[in-house]
Design an enzyme around this catalytic site. Sequence first.
Site, PDB file in Angstrom:
ATOM      1  N   PRO A   1       1.834   7.634  -4.820  1.00 19.28           N
ATOM      2  CA  PRO A   1       1.203   6.858  -3.348  1.00 19.28           C
ATOM      3  C   PRO A   1       1.890   5.860  -3.018  1.00 19.28           C
ATOM      4  O   PRO A   1       2.565   4.930  -3.465  1.00 19.28           O
ATOM      5  CB  PRO A   1      -0.018   6.291  -3.872  1.00 19.28           C
ATOM      6  CG  PRO A   1      -0.489   7.419  -5.061  1.00 19.28           C
ATOM      7  CD  PRO A   1       0.914   7.742  -5.563  1.00 19.28           C
ATOM      8  N   CYS A   2       2.177   5.780  -1.487  1.00 23.02           N
ATOM      9  CA  CYS A   2       2.783   4.594  -0.737  1.00 23.02           C
ATOM     10  C   CYS A   2       2.183   3.612  -0.506  1.00 23.02           C
ATOM     11  O   CYS A   2       2.711   2.469  -0.361  1.00 23.02           O
ATOM     12  CB  CYS A   2       3.446   5.456   0.594  1.00 23.02           C
ATOM     13  SG  CYS A   2       4.403   6.795   0.493  1.00 23.02           S
TER      14      CYS A   2
END
Length: 444
Positions: free
Chosen positions: A93-94
């Site tokens: 996840p960013c």
Amino acid sequence: MSGAAEDDSLEVVEICAGAGGQSLGLERAGFRHRLAVELDGHAARTLRHNLVKVLGYKEKEAEDAVRIGDVADPEVWNPDEHQNVDLLAGGVPCPPFSIAGKQLGASDERDLFAWAVELCGKIKPKALLLENVKGLSGNRFIAYRQHVLDRLQEYGYIAEWRLLQADQFGVSQLRPRFVLIALQHEYAEYFHWPEPHSNPPESVGELLRDLMAKGTWSKKKLDAWVMQANSIAPTIVGGSKKHGGADLGPTRAKAAWEAMGIDGKGVSDGPPGPKNPRATGAKHPMLTNEMVARIQGWHGEEFADWEFLGGKTAQYRQIGNAFPPPVAKALGIAIKCALRKEGDPHPLIETSKVTLDPVYKILRDRKRPITIEQLVVKLAANGTPLEQPEVERRLVHLGHDFELIKKQRSNGETTFLLGAFKAFLGQEDHQRHELFAQHRARIS
């Protein structure tokens, strides 16, 4: 190419696989998926569907290869079953690192980067590939990146970070991605980063000409639009489940889209024309999901046939959150060549000698607290001088990702001692479990 038919294929375990941008690129590079794990049901079903339709897997193989659920949940998969796989890959996840967010890093329940590094140490793949947003390359995360390099060095890997742009590999979009590649020592000397393409990619106008032509524009109007859309696209964003439907990006991105003659406020059901009422009378047309996918790199003989499942917004999120397949293929080929020890070896740069954050290095190796003034003196003595304001700033950043123990001396001086890394590493009692359960419905 069939992922299941190549006898000499290498095997990959992919975490946070999404709808298959990285999966497709790695398959085209010669990797076969032993396993892919994805949280979002729509994306996982898209991946399963295309493993069969595009990559030639049998139905049962695809069903077994793709697991749906939290990648850190032992009920979803067992890492011990995948010891010594050729490649561990993923686009974790960013949001913990994105400049569009709060950049909480290790304090964000969505952060799985450090967990993925510990996973690498557990299953011992020959190579590791992790990609994330450009924000992870910034000063805010210097110590975080140093910790990652140090841990990989402890596990016996040579690791390197690099900022790549999708347009360097034929994608009509800037899309900078911060990539970490680590290999075991015997393979690392054969790894070379892929060379950017010599020619620039097509402009958005030329890339989408045939799709826009399916509407009712005259040739004159179509040609004028193609000339206006004469640059590559800004970075496409997948959007968050917290923020509603499809959206091509923040205000600055929307301005860039408008300059190219595109309405970035949403995604259309079709090209401009009477069959698309939402676009009728609008100043500029919106893109369709098919157009967005093409800009994202699902284009050309190797990549064009991917089908996305789910509703329009679900499809857009799958496309917008993806790693462009051509970039994944280029990295996959470079890793494959290293694992097969092809090409000329080169001298290794030991990660233990790479110092990204000298403040973190000093605190990491100390058992006794130290003042800022003492840190400044020690940094100068070590040949890495920093002024006091910079040391103070780095301490603030450290405090986001590590327990930073501060104590007041009797003379009023404040001392600092580095405590535990805050990131989720797989601990059963970590706050990540509770926060993840609370927010799961909103996690993209």
